[in-house]
Design an enzyme around this catalytic site. Structure first.
Site, PDB file in Angstrom:
ATOM      1  N   HIS A  57     -25.180  19.894 -41.463  1.00  0.00           N
ATOM      2  CA  HIS A  57     -25.113  21.093 -40.623  1.00  0.00           C
ATOM      3  C   HIS A  57     -23.697  21.410 -40.184  1.00  0.00           C
ATOM      4  O   HIS A  57     -23.496  22.063 -39.162  1.00  0.00           O
ATOM      5  CB  HIS A  57     -26.019  20.918 -39.395  1.00  0.00           C
ATOM      6  CG  HIS A  57     -27.458  20.765 -39.749  1.00  0.00           C
ATOM      7  ND1 HIS A  57     -28.214  21.786 -40.261  1.00  0.00           N
ATOM      8  CD2 HIS A  57     -28.274  19.679 -39.700  1.00  0.00           C
ATOM      9  CE1 HIS A  57     -29.439  21.345 -40.502  1.00  0.00           C
ATOM     10  NE2 HIS A  57     -29.498  20.070 -40.176  1.00  0.00           N
ATOM     11  N   GLU A  75     -19.081   6.322 -28.921  1.00  0.00           N
ATOM     12  CA  GLU A  75     -18.152   5.417 -28.235  1.00  0.00           C
ATOM     13  C   GLU A  75     -17.026   4.982 -29.183  1.00  0.00           C
ATOM     14  O   GLU A  75     -15.864   4.883 -28.784  1.00  0.00           O
ATOM     15  CB  GLU A  75     -18.919   4.197 -27.691  1.00  0.00           C
ATOM     16  CG  GLU A  75     -18.057   3.091 -27.127  1.00  0.00           C
ATOM     17  CD  GLU A  75     -17.121   3.507 -25.991  1.00  0.00           C
ATOM     18  OE1 GLU A  75     -17.276   4.614 -25.447  1.00  0.00           O
ATOM     19  OE2 GLU A  75     -16.218   2.722 -25.671  1.00  0.00           O
ATOM     20  N   TRP A 103       1.375   8.668 -12.990  1.00  0.00           N
ATOM     21  CA  TRP A 103       0.745   9.391 -14.086  1.00  0.00           C
ATOM     22  C   TRP A 103       0.829  10.850 -13.678  1.00  0.00           C
ATOM     23  O   TRP A 103       0.125  11.287 -12.774  1.00  0.00           O
ATOM     24  CB  TRP A 103      -0.699   8.933 -14.218  1.00  0.00           C
ATOM     25  CG  TRP A 103      -1.439   9.445 -15.405  1.00  0.00           C
ATOM     26  CD1 TRP A 103      -1.345   8.989 -16.681  1.00  0.00           C
ATOM     27  CD2 TRP A 103      -2.431  10.467 -15.428  1.00  0.00           C
ATOM     28  NE1 TRP A 103      -2.217   9.675 -17.487  1.00  0.00           N
ATOM     29  CE2 TRP A 103      -2.890  10.585 -16.747  1.00  0.00           C
ATOM     30  CE3 TRP A 103      -2.982  11.301 -14.462  1.00  0.00           C
ATOM     31  CZ2 TRP A 103      -3.860  11.495 -17.133  1.00  0.00           C
ATOM     32  CZ3 TRP A 103      -3.952  12.210 -14.828  1.00  0.00           C
ATOM     33  CH2 TRP A 103      -4.383  12.294 -16.159  1.00  0.00           C
ATOM     34  N   GLU A 156      -8.605   7.476 -28.345  1.00  0.00           N
ATOM     35  CA  GLU A 156      -7.865   7.081 -27.147  1.00  0.00           C
ATOM     36  C   GLU A 156      -6.605   6.296 -27.479  1.00  0.00           C
ATOM     37  O   GLU A 156      -5.559   6.523 -26.895  1.00  0.00           O
ATOM     38  CB  GLU A 156      -8.736   6.177 -26.244  1.00  0.00           C
ATOM     39  CG  GLU A 156      -9.747   6.913 -25.400  1.00  0.00           C
ATOM     40  CD  GLU A 156     -10.611   5.964 -24.578  1.00  0.00           C
ATOM     41  OE1 GLU A 156     -10.833   6.252 -23.396  1.00  0.00           O
ATOM     42  OE2 GLU A 156     -11.063   4.928 -25.100  1.00  0.00           O
ATOM     43  N   LYS A 162     -13.059   5.557 -28.628  1.00  0.00           N
ATOM     44  CA  LYS A 162     -12.110   4.430 -28.606  1.00  0.00           C
ATOM     45  C   LYS A 162     -10.952   4.714 -29.551  1.00  0.00           C
ATOM     46  O   LYS A 162      -9.801   4.541 -29.209  1.00  0.00           O
ATOM     47  CB  LYS A 162     -12.870   3.164 -29.031  1.00  0.00           C
ATOM     48  CG  LYS A 162     -12.482   1.888 -28.463  1.00  0.00           C
ATOM     49  CD  LYS A 162     -12.854   1.624 -27.022  1.00  0.00           C
ATOM     50  CE  LYS A 162     -12.856   2.755 -26.099  1.00  0.00           C
ATOM     51  NZ  LYS A 162     -13.455   2.793 -24.888  1.00  0.00           N
ATOM     52  N   LYS A 210      -6.617   4.684 -16.574  1.00  0.00           N
ATOM     53  CA  LYS A 210      -7.878   3.952 -16.552  1.00  0.00           C
ATOM     54  C   LYS A 210      -8.869   4.570 -15.590  1.00  0.00           C
ATOM     55  O   LYS A 210     -10.059   4.608 -15.836  1.00  0.00           O
ATOM     56  CB  LYS A 210      -7.610   2.505 -16.139  1.00  0.00           C
ATOM     57  CG  LYS A 210      -8.873   1.684 -16.045  1.00  0.00           C
ATOM     58  CD  LYS A 210      -8.747   0.415 -16.813  1.00  0.00           C
ATOM     59  CE  LYS A 210     -10.059  -0.224 -17.127  1.00  0.00           C
ATOM     60  NZ  LYS A 210     -10.659   0.263 -18.354  1.00  0.00           N
ATOM     61  N   ASN A 238      -0.947   8.357  -4.218  1.00  0.00           N
ATOM     62  CA  ASN A 238      -1.851   8.486  -5.360  1.00  0.00           C
ATOM     63  C   ASN A 238      -2.905   9.505  -4.965  1.00  0.00           C
ATOM     64  O   ASN A 238      -3.584   9.324  -3.960  1.00  0.00           O
ATOM     65  CB  ASN A 238      -2.506   7.131  -5.661  1.00  0.00           C
ATOM     66  CG  ASN A 238      -3.689   7.260  -6.600  1.00  0.00           C
ATOM     67  OD1 ASN A 238      -3.699   8.122  -7.467  1.00  0.00           O
ATOM     68  ND2 ASN A 238      -4.689   6.411  -6.430  1.00  0.00           N
ATOM     69  N   GLY A 239      -3.029  10.573  -5.753  1.00  0.00           N
ATOM     70  CA  GLY A 239      -4.024  11.598  -5.430  1.00  0.00           C
ATOM     71  C   GLY A 239      -3.436  12.973  -5.680  1.00  0.00           C
ATOM     72  O   GLY A 239      -2.404  13.104  -6.349  1.00  0.00           O
ATOM     73  N   ARG A 250      -2.952   2.317 -14.410  1.00  0.00           N
ATOM     74  CA  ARG A 250      -3.338   3.544 -13.712  1.00  0.00           C
ATOM     75  C   ARG A 250      -2.396   4.706 -14.022  1.00  0.00           C
ATOM     76  O   ARG A 250      -2.651   5.852 -13.625  1.00  0.00           O
ATOM     77  CB  ARG A 250      -3.334   3.313 -12.206  1.00  0.00           C
ATOM     78  CG  ARG A 250      -4.219   2.189 -11.756  1.00  0.00           C
ATOM     79  CD  ARG A 250      -4.098   2.003 -10.270  1.00  0.00           C
ATOM     80  NE  ARG A 250      -4.586   3.169  -9.563  1.00  0.00           N
ATOM     81  CZ  ARG A 250      -5.851   3.375  -9.259  1.00  0.00           C
ATOM     82  NH1 ARG A 250      -6.754   2.496  -9.573  1.00  0.00           N
ATOM     83  NH2 ARG A 250      -6.217   4.459  -8.614  1.00  0.00           N
TER      84      ARG A 250
HETATM   85  C1  G6P Z   1     -11.188   7.126 -17.993  1.00  0.00           C
HETATM   86  C2  G6P Z   1     -10.957   5.814 -18.721  1.00  0.00           C
HETATM   87  C3  G6P Z   1     -12.174   5.463 -19.567  1.00  0.00           C
HETATM   88  C4  G6P Z   1     -13.415   5.442 -18.698  1.00  0.00           C
HETATM   89  C5  G6P Z   1     -13.605   6.745 -17.926  1.00  0.00           C
HETATM   90  C6  G6P Z   1     -14.703   6.619 -16.873  1.00  0.00           C
HETATM   91  O1  G6P Z   1     -11.249   8.161 -18.902  1.00  0.00           O
HETATM   92  O2  G6P Z   1      -9.803   5.905 -19.527  1.00  0.00           O
HETATM   93  O3  G6P Z   1     -11.986   4.196 -20.155  1.00  0.00           O
HETATM   94  O4  G6P Z   1     -14.537   5.243 -19.498  1.00  0.00           O
HETATM   95  O5  G6P Z   1     -12.405   7.057 -17.222  1.00  0.00           O
HETATM   96  O6  G6P Z   1     -14.314   5.656 -15.948  1.00  0.00           O
HETATM   97  P1  G6P Z   1     -15.305   4.843 -15.021  1.00  0.00           P
HETATM   98  O7  G6P Z   1     -14.405   3.944 -14.220  1.00  0.00           O
HETATM   99  O8  G6P Z   1     -16.007   5.869 -14.164  1.00  0.00           O
HETATM  100  O9  G6P Z   1     -16.251   4.103 -15.884  1.00  0.00           O
END
Ligand code: G6P
Length: 614
Positions: A510, A487, A74, A494, A491, A609, A100-101, A27
């Site tokens: 284009h 996707e 974070w 990231e 990936k 995450k 957290n928040g 997190r």
């Molecule tokens: C963050 C994570 C991604 C995830 C996205 C949406 O960016 O790093 O891996 O796809 O959130 O998260 P969710 O829990 O809503 O699928």
């Protein structure tokens, strides 16, 4: 987006706080800290860096005590630094909190506290909370709980909070609003954490706190209270996740383990929904969803999601339109919530979220509900906010996903949307019996086919070892191969931090072709048989401009042999289901590039995450 944890019981708190924090490291991981209570005093140890570094300092110089709170950060307000790390304490060091928040009105609150002589130690929004609690506590508002409740009334924003006070060594107070928090009681004592995996080792019986609820943790029990302080009586929920599912087992990283768990995760999503018809034929049947008149009359499906879940939503668009012949509007939840979308009650509303806690996705779901929609949530997280707020919940059953970059959640989300699309297509009369049977047979074969792909992981590993230092990597495909490209590019960026983009192969001319040169790698998905010739031309176009390439295909390997550097052949499936397989080599490629570059694929820089703030 941080992880918080707390423990009070009959064992040493520090090792438990460190263990639980490690499970929450996904997190956020730019700083970590704990506060432990002993003999009526609070001792804090906190620092910039990973939890391992904190653990090392604690081994050299332990903090003893049987209750405490912990945090993995974070950074949002204030750079990662020792001072900005949590826990934060009041000026006298008698109260400590982890949060957290985001406190949206913290600037005003800070000014008001400063005008009363409070000196701040950090640049965080969080620190205001502890000073306000102290203010109410000292100014005779009564007990600590009362001071916390008074403080909450002043806070705008989101929080999961844990509070300890040296005058109350027998308890920890925890509360949440719009940030997740669970509380559980086990043999060793009482616990709180931001997420289930952190507690699996200690207890399976947990409370998923609702917004505004307060948990007061004692050594041997937990008291739940509402936002006015009234006691709430509720049964705990039983978590039946396997504790091993939150461990790496023999894999070097969670991400690789989760990539390898995909056959099982897809089976888990598929099998509960495959039933036998009266004629003993397999049919898709969701217990959670009863297809009725509203599904027959629906004019449109609206899907909102973020990140990887958004890419699964785009696959959903292709699948629903293909099988059920119903138009689908897909939105990024962050756009949907602010663009005044058009509501028609006849529409079907779906949100997809692995965690069920993503702030934008929750806001989109709430907006849908405010406008009278019935919201279907596709999520992996039982007890999450989304699962509790949605009208219908379709669980993906992928098990805990720990690596920040989503893999098995994605394939299980796709499996769920394919099944829904098939069921709806049949219900609306767009799929005849024979093709229906063929589709079910093809879907049932996918988990075993995915295992065969994983058996060939070395092909991708070797390819990544040759290509990982390219500065630009592009992914292209047509039809169902396009969202897979999206996707795959996500990936790769990231976890390998390589500049990567996806484009529909038809768009090559284009614009994107201008970027192609001999420093570029292009990964082309060619699984849609009707579009093979088009893909062959596209691959020729990039190869002739010097790009290296990898083709991921299921057929006609000879046609690609002379025009690409590497071919990865997939087992044969229906074209429309190829994303369930073709994304796997792309996930492996990202993973191996990240490892080659020396990055930690489980904890990519700047990412978390679960994005529980905007
Ligand atoms: C963050 C994570 C991604 C995830 C996205 C949406 O960016 O790093 O891996 O796809 O959130 O998260 P969710 O829990 O809503 O699928």
């Amino acid at each position: 987006m941080c992880g918080i944890t707390g423990y009070i019981g009959n064992e040493e708190a520090s090792p438990i706080l460190i263990q639980t924090l490690k499970k929450l490291e996904y997190r956020g991981y730019d700083s970590a800290g704990i506060a432990v209570m002993r003999n009526g005093k609070i001792f804090v140890r906190k620092m910039k860096g990973r939890i391992n570094s904190l653990e090392e300092t604690l081994l050299e110089n332990p903090l003893n005590g049987q209750s405490g709170i912990g945090h993995t950060r974070w950074a949002t307000h204030g750079e990662p630094s020792d001072a900005n790390s949590h826990p934060h304490t009041d000026s006298g060091g008698n109260i400590a909190i982890v949060h957290n928040g985001i406190i949206e009105n913290y600037v005003k609150l800070k000014q008001s506290l400063q005008s009363r002589g409070v000196v701040f130690q950090s640049d965080t929004d969080t620190e205001v909370i502890v000073h306000i609690i102290n203010y109410f506590y000292r100014s005779g508002e009564g007990a600590l709980l009362q001071a916390v409740m008074e403080t909450l009334k002043l806070l705008n924003g989101s929080y999961a909070l844990a509070v300890v006070c040296s005058d109350y060594p027998d308890r920890i107070i925890a509360v949440r609003k719009d940030s997740p928090l669970i509380a559980g009681c086990g043999a060793a004592g009482s616990f709180i954490a931001s997420d289930v995996p952190a507690l699996l080792e200690y207890t399976r019986d947990v409370y998923f706190l609702n917004n505004g609820e307060i948990a007061v943790l004692y050594e041997d029990h937990i008291e739940l209270r509402g936002n006015d302080g009234e006691v709430i009586l509720r049964e705990t929920a039983r978590i039946d996740w396997d504790a091993g599912s939150a461990e790496k087992n023999n894999f070097p990283h969670f991400m690789l383990k989760e990539i390898f768990e995909q056959p099982k995760a897809m089976e888990n999503a598929l099998l509960p929904r495959l039933k036998k018809s009266a004629l003993n034929n397999p049919v898709v049947d969701f217990d959670e969803i009863k297809l009725d008149e509203s599904w027959a009359a629906a004019r449109r499906i609206v899907i909102a999601a973020c990140g990887t879940a958004y890419n699964a939503a785009v696959i959903g668009k292709y699948a629903f339109e293909h099988f059920a012949r119903i138009p689908v509007a897909v939105d990024l939840a962050s756009e949907y919530r602010y663009r005044n979308p058009i509501f028609d009650k006849r529409d079907i509303f779906i949100v997809i979220s692995q965690s069920g806690e993503t702030a934008d996705t929750l806001a989109a779901a709430r907006l849908m509900k405010q406008n009278g929609a019935r919201v279907i949530a596709v999520t992996n997280a039982p007890g999450s906010t989304l699962s509790r707020e949605a009208d219908v919940v379709v669980y993906t059953y992928a098990g805990p996903e720990i690596a920040v970059a989503s893999t098995k959640a994605f394939t299980s989300q796709m499996m769920c949307v394919y099944l829904l699309a098939l069921e709806l297509g049949r219900f609306r009369g767009h799929i005849a019996d024979e093709p229906y049977k063929k589709y079910i047979t093809a879907l049932s074969a996918i988990p075993a086919q995915a295992r065969r792909i994983l058996d060939k992981k070395e092909i991708i590993q070797r390819f990544a070892a040759r290509q990982y230092n390219k500065t630009k990597m592009f992914f292209m495909g047509r039809q169902f191969d396009y969202p897979v490209s999206m996707e795959s590019a996500l990936k790769l960026k990231e976890i390998s931090y390589t500049h990567s983009e996806a484009f529909a192969a038809g768009e090559l001319k284009h614009g994107p072709i201008a970027l192609i040169d001999d420093g570029t790698l292009v990964i082309a998905f060619a699984t849609q048989k009707e579009l093979f010739e088009k893909m062959i031309s596209n691959i020729r176009e990039v190869s002739s401009r010097g790009a290296s390439s990898l083709v991921i295909t299921c057929d006609r390997v000879d046609s690609f042999n002379t025009i690409t550097d590497e071919i990865f052949t997939l087992p044969k499936t229906e074209d429309c289901f190829s994303p369930l397989l073709s994304v796997i080599p792309a996930q492996l490629f990202s993973y191996y590039c990240a490892v080659q570059r020396g990055n930690d694929p489980d904890k990519p820089r700047n990412l978390a995450k679960s994005v529980t703030v905007e």
